[in-house]
Scaffold this active site. Structure first.
Site, short mmCIF file in Angstrom:
data_model
loop_
_atom_site.label_atom_id
_atom_site.label_comp_id
_atom_site.label_asym_id
_atom_site.label_seq_id
_atom_site.Cartn_x
_atom_site.Cartn_y
_atom_site.Cartn_z
N SER A 101 8.06 3.16 8.09
CA SER A 101 7.04 3.07 7.28
C SER A 101 6.07 4.31 7.01
O SER A 101 6.61 5.75 6.33
CB SER A 101 6.13 1.86 7.36
OG SER A 101 5.32 1.43 6.51
N HIS A 126 10.34 2.57 2.79
CA HIS A 126 9.86 0.93 2.61
C HIS A 126 8.69 1.06 1.42
O HIS A 126 8.05 1.83 1.48
CB HIS A 126 10.21 0.07 2.59
CG HIS A 126 8.83 -1.03 3.98
ND1 HIS A 126 9.19 -1.97 5.13
CD2 HIS A 126 8.40 -0.15 4.54
CE1 HIS A 126 8.02 -2.00 5.70
NE2 HIS A 126 7.28 -0.09 5.32
#
Length: 211
Positions: A101, A126
């Site tokens: 992330s 993501h």
């Protein structure tokens, strides 16, 4: 029983006796930074403060950021990324363990050609998520618009730093995409993968020896 942060001796130039300081403060003196936790405002402010201080101290010596982080707050991660681009010295990024992330976002923000992953490191990308689950409909709509803006910002940075088309980045960010060190290199998130027969980037204290 936890031992806390290890302490090491450090002698301030001009003084005869060494004092004991925690290992991270000692390594900061050699321009080695560590992101080993969730990305939040506190660690972001610490890293930004250290980078700005080291930038003012010497603009000709590179910095090295070691990353083992599951990610965290989007704006905190973006602020660290922006600071990395702001300082004059090159910032090397080294992935140990996991950069997921916002951890992978910061990893890709290192100086291009100076982003390294250890052989068994993992990287995950993501899209940003909203933490606003309850509230008035109008508030939810405002937050949704903000999340879309942040997603666009993050996507554009990945596009610029990896060389991947925006359509590819956008599609991949729709879900959790995990990568090995070699896959992250092929994707453009890192430039180098440390191996047993290749030297890593050169760092103080002979950190550039073969892994």
């Amino acid at each position: 029983m936890p031992i806390g942060v290890p302490k090491v001796p450090f002698r301030i130039p001009g003084e005869e006796d060494a004092s004991w300081i925690d290992v991270y403060n000692r390594l900061y003196r050699d321009r080695l930074l560590f992101l080993g936790q969730d990305v939040d405002d506190e660690i972001a402010n610490q890293l930004i403060g250290i980078m700005i201080y080291l930038n003012g101290e010497n603009q000709s010596k590179d910095m090295y950021m070691y990353i083992n982080s599951p990610g965290g707050a989007v704006l905190a991660g973006i602020s660290v990324y922006d600071a990395m681009q702001f300082v004059v010295p090159d910032v090397h990024t080294i992935c140990m363990g996991l950069a997921a992330s916002m951890g992978s976002f910061i990893l890709t923000g290192g100086e291009i050609s100076k982003r390294l992953a250890l052989p068994h490191a993992r990287v995950m990308i993501h899209q940003p998520a909203s933490s606003f689950y309850e509230g008035q409909a109008g508030e939810c709509m405002i937050e949704a618009e903000e999340v879309l803006k942040l997603k666009d910002c993050v996507t554009k940075v990945y596009m610029q730093r990896t060389g991947k088309p925006m359509a590819v980045i956008s599609e991949d960010m729709e879900r959790d995409v995990f990568m090995s060190a070699k896959e992250a290199q092929a994707y453009g998130i890192v430039d180098l993968v440390a191996t047993d027969d290749e030297p890593s980037t050169n760092t103080p204290f002979d950190y550039g020896r073969k892994w």
